[in-house]
Every structure is written in structure tokens, then in C-alpha cells.
Design an enzyme around this catalytic site. Structure first.
Site, PDB file in Angstrom:
ATOM      1  N   HIS A 172      -8.434  -4.605  -5.487  1.00  0.00           N
ATOM      2  CA  HIS A 172      -7.800  -3.282  -5.458  1.00  0.00           C
ATOM      3  C   HIS A 172      -6.281  -3.362  -5.315  1.00  0.00           C
ATOM      4  O   HIS A 172      -5.570  -2.414  -5.608  1.00  0.00           O
ATOM      5  CB  HIS A 172      -8.434  -2.369  -4.389  1.00  0.00           C
ATOM      6  N   HIS A 234      -6.163 -11.041  -2.904  1.00  0.00           N
ATOM      7  CA  HIS A 234      -4.981 -10.162  -2.914  1.00  0.00           C
ATOM      8  C   HIS A 234      -3.664 -10.955  -2.918  1.00  0.00           C
ATOM      9  O   HIS A 234      -2.789 -10.698  -3.733  1.00  0.00           O
ATOM     10  CB  HIS A 234      -4.981  -9.228  -1.702  1.00  0.00           C
TER      11      HIS A 234
END
Ligand code: BG6
Length: 486
Positions: A172, A234
Site C-alpha cells: 500500500h 515498504h
């Protein structure tokens, strides 16, 4: 365009915390195609109406400005449906198929918001039920596996049932507006490109700090740790965005090819570098936002003698012509002093000094990711010292400051909102390819092996601090310091 979005794990945490609010925002913004059904799938026996009420209740916990009013929810709720399904029962997939065949939507999205341990079962069952049609896209949440072998096993099963262009692996962070801006900064502007290299850059620091602890995810987190939870995905995706070569186009594979090269160029770990260039820590008791908080080992679901790391700091290099010799420092942790994600690019000092500059002063570009999204360019300027010889005139640091939240505030689209719309529209640019994931797992695996069940070298840090002092000592060995120490 019509779509059916099937949410496996439809009553779970991710659905009501992230996915439903994001879908509702897209609905509110008018970007979610109206001819769509969102079908929550879980084991409980619920009717469509009961599912809608459940989701409505959960919205009460969402931030006020993202919460629907009763009328708005009523309109959104017409898209919500529910299908009871036990993930291991083939006949339940048959029932789902019947439901989907009621209308043959142009696009069917299977979103696996379940534990990754179930991905293989779900994919096999979807294929067995003939639910892997060309119109189907499958979305996989991270973490995909817990090491290279398990990641490969999952990817093999998924690829057996779906073609690579049907597989949407979510990270995300790639959907965050601030990360879009990082790409825009590098590939939409010519200004920095000539400077974006070893000749001008002294070091790069990536910090993703959280002030939260493990919340209700103690058991999951305890078997995961910060390296798997944040670095493998990430943080490394941010390093890719920073270090990749300009892609030849904005096509998904053109971008992913360049990111892959970065991941493959990360300097491999050795016994020596693990000892000197990797720091792991675990939070003890402390104070966060003025409140006393408990130690990691006292969190629900966490083993009282856990050796799981809640903090990681690493130094690495990227072995290619652009970056050879430039240290990249990565740091992430739970229960740190603030929620603060930023990247600092420290440029080399001016090659020949005719001014008196503060010790260590040099240009710096700070890319703020959160809580604010923006850019700061740190320059040195002349203060008010008139009538003195040049070399006696001290320079002072000044900042050019761009706040993207302020500039674009109302037009911003959240990470999940953007990524969900991308899946429905079939855009793969912001999703991770399997070879990227494998390269990332391959790189972190020696650290995972060295740290597994091993307490030696696990540093305690006080909750609410910036992590163990060993992280400062590590960066100091190169003659640098972390941004909050500057
Ligand atoms: C998730 C991690 O992927 O990212 C969480 O599993 C972490 O542990 C979260 O808290 C951080 O995301 P964000 O968007 O709040 O920075």
C-alpha cells in the site's frame, strides 16, 4: 463497466479498517463505477442486510470526515452483498460461482484479505471451481510468505491458476500520494536528475517511524517482526523508487524492470556486515504522547520471552555505476517518538569553501511522506553579517518548503482508494511483480536466518524514543547522523 469485487475475509480487520472506507471514499468521489457489487465473503451465516448493518456499525470507528451520513450509507450499501463461504469447502465456491454468474460482470476481482497462510487454498479452490476466468483479477495482501521458499510456493500456486497480468500484489506504500510524488519528482522534473548520483550525494536515509505499538495484532506481529512487516516490502519499495533508473515509459513492466534491478543490486549480507550494519531492537516500557505504555513482551499475543524485533536499522549499498559507495540507511520501528516517515538525501558539501559554514553543513533534500506530504530543500544562505571579509561571514541554513497536503489537500486520494480503483481498471503500475518480491526476500533472508530465535544483539529501547543507541552508532561509523540528531 461492471464489476464484482469479492472480499475474502469480508468481516475481518482489513476490510472494515481500510477497504470499506476506501471504497466508500471512491463512491463519494464518484470514481467507483456504479455498476458494481462488493461481495463480502466469510464463514459466518449473514444475510446481505446483516452484513450492511455490520459495516455501517464499523463506520462509526472511522474518522469523522470519512464517515458516511445515513443517506449516503444507504446508497453505498446497495452495492454491498454477502456470501457465506468456508474457505476449504469446494461446494461453497460453487455457490459463489452461481452468484457471480447471475450477471457476468466485465471484471471480477478476488481480494484475498485473509491470512496469507490461506492464499494457496483459496487459489486452488478458485481454480477448481472454474473461478479463474480471463475476466478475473486476484489481489494478494502482504506479507506474501514468511521467507523466499514460502513466497515462491504461494506465487507458484497463484500463477498456476492466474496469468501474471491478473495478479495484483499490494504494497500500500506504492499507493500513497507522497510516493506518487517521489516518482513525479524524479521522473517528471529534470532538475534533480543530474544530481541524483554518487558524485553529488553523500548518503540517503529512509525512515518509517510509527508511534503505535502492535495494537491487536500481537500474535501476528510476534511471528513476523519489523524486517518482514516493513523492510522487505515498504522500505525496499521506497529504496527502489529512490534508486531506480528512469523507466522507458510508464508501463507497469517498464517500471517494475527498473525496480527489480535495484533489488538485485543491493549488496548481499555477510556475517561481518550483519554484525556491523544491521541493528535490531525491541521496545520496552516508556512514554508515548505523554501516556505510559507497556513493553512489547507484555503486549497481548506476544510471547513473554519473545526475540521478535520491533525496530530495524540497516546500512546498505547499491552496487551499480550510479550508486556505488553511497550508503543507504533504512530505519523503521514501532513505538518510536513520532509517526514520521521521511527520506533525507544528503548532498556532498561544496568542494571548496570560501565561506565559513556551520560544521557539517551541506545541501539536503527532505521528502516528507507522512504525516505530512511535502518537500524541503535545505540550502545555505548569507545572514545579515555586513562589512566583514567573505570567509568570516557565516552561512546559515534556510529551507524551501513545499507542503503538498496544503497545495492539493482536497484532491488527494488515499492509498487503498487508489489501489482498489487501479485493480478494477486493470492498471498494474503500482503493484509488485513476483520477481521483485523474490529479490527482496532473497536479500533479507540472511538477516532473518541470523536473527531467528537469537537474543544476542537484540537491543532494548524505551518506547517513545528513536530506537536503540546502536542505530546512531551504526550511522556514526560513516560520519553521518540520523535526521532528528542533525
Ligand atoms: C502495514 C504493517 O503494512 O503497514 C503495519 O503491517 C504498519 O504494521 C503499517 O503499521 C503502516 O502503514 P501506514 O500507512 O500507517 O504507514
Amino acid at each position: 463497466m461492471s464489476f464484482d469485487l469479492v472480499l475474502f475475509g469480508g468481516t475481518g480487520d482489513l476490510v472494515w479498517r481500510k477497504l470499506m472506507p476506501a471504497l466508500f471514499q471512491a463512491f463519494r468521489h464518484g470514481t467507483l463505477p456504479r455498476d458494481g457489487r462488493i461481495i463480502g465473503v466469510a464463514r459466518d451465516g449473514l444475510s446481505d442486510e446483516q452484513y450492511r448493518r455490520l459495516i455501517e456499525d464499523r463506520f462509526a470507528r472511522v474518522e469523522l470526515d470519512k464517515r458516511p451520513g445515513p443517506d449516503e450509507f444507504g446508497r453505498f450499501a446497495q452495492m454491498l452483498h454477502y456470501q457465506r463461504l468456508d474457505l476449504s469447502r469446494p461446494e461453497d465456491y460453487g455457490a459463489l460461482k452461481e452468484r457471480l454468474q447471475q450477471r457476468h460482470a466485465d471484471t471480477v476481482v478476488m481480494y484475498l484479505a485473509t491470512s496469507p497462510a490461506l492464499f494457496t487454498t483459496v487459489c486452488e479452490q478458485l481454480a477448481a471451481a472454474g473461478l479463474n476466468t480471463p475476466a478475473t483479477r486476484i489481489v494478494l495482501e502482504k506479507p506474501l510468505g514468511h521467507d523466499l521458499a514460502s513466497n515462491r510456493a504461494i506465487n507458484d500456486t497463484v500463477r498456476h491458476a492466474f496469468a501474471e497480468q491478473q495478479i495484483f500484489r499490494i504494497d500500500h506504500y506504492l499507493g500513497k500520494p507522497s510516493v506518487q510524488n517521489l516518482f513525479a519528482l524524479r521522473f517528471g522534473n529534470a532538475l534533480f536528475e543530474p544530481l541524483w548520483r554518487r558524485e553529488t550525494i553523500a548518503n540517503i536515509q529512509v525512515t518509517i517511524a510509527e508511534d503505535l505499538g502492535v495494537e491487536k495484532r500481537g500474535a501476528f506481529y510476534d511471528s513476523t517482526g519489523a524486517l518482514r512487516d516493513m523492510v522487505q516490502n515498504h522500505a525496499l519499495q521506497l529504496v527502489c523508487a529512490l534508486a531506480m533508473e528512469p523507466p522507458i515509459s510508464s508501463d507497469a513492466d517498464a517500471i517494475r524492470d527498473e525496480k527489480l534491478k535495484v533489488l538485485r543490486s543491493l549488496r548481499p549480507w555477510t556475517g561481518e556486515s550483519i554484525g556491523q550494519q544491521a541493528v535490531r531492537g525491541q521496545y520496552g516500557t516508556g512514554t508515548v504522547r505523554g501516556e505510559p505504555v507497556r513493553a512489547y513482551r507484555q503486549e497481548a499475543g506476544v510471547a513473554p520471552d519473545s526475540t521478535t524485533e520491533t525496530f530495524v536499522a540497516l546500512r546498505t549499498e547499491i552496487a551499480n555505476w550510479r550508486w556505488a559507495g553511497v550508503p543507504f540507511f533504512i530505519r523503521t520501528g514501532k513505538r518510536l517518538a513520532a509517526r514520521d516517515a521521511h527520506i533525507v538525501i544528503n548532498f556532498r558539501p561544496a568542494p571548496h569553501a570560501i565561506y565559513r559554514a556551520p560544521l557539517g553543513a551541506a545541501n539536503r533534500l527532505v521528502i516528507n511522506l507522512q504525516p505530512r506530504d511535502g518537500l524541503e530543500l535545505h540550502l545555505l544562505a548569507q545572514g545579515q553579517q555586513q562589512g566583514r571579509p567573505l570567509q568570516a561571514q557565516p552561512l546559515v541554513p534556510v529551507h524551501l518548503n513545499l507542503d503538498f497536503d496544503q497545495r492539493f489537500g482536497s484532491q488527494r486520494v488515499g492509498a487503498y482508494e487508489r489501489l482498489l480503483l487501479d485493480v478494477i481498471d486493470g492498471r498494474l503500475n503500482l503493484f509488485v511483480r513476483s520477481d521483485e518480491q523474490e529479490a527482496a526476500w532473497r536479500w533479507v533472508e540472511p538477516l532473518l536466518d541470523a536473527w531467528a530465535g537469537n537474543e544476542a544483539g537484540l537491543r532494548a529501547y524505551a518506547a517513545g524514543s528513536w530506537g536503540p543507541s546502536a542505530a546512531s552508532a551504526m550511522i556514526a561509523r560513516d560520519g553521518f547522523c540520523w535526521s532528528e540528531e542533525q
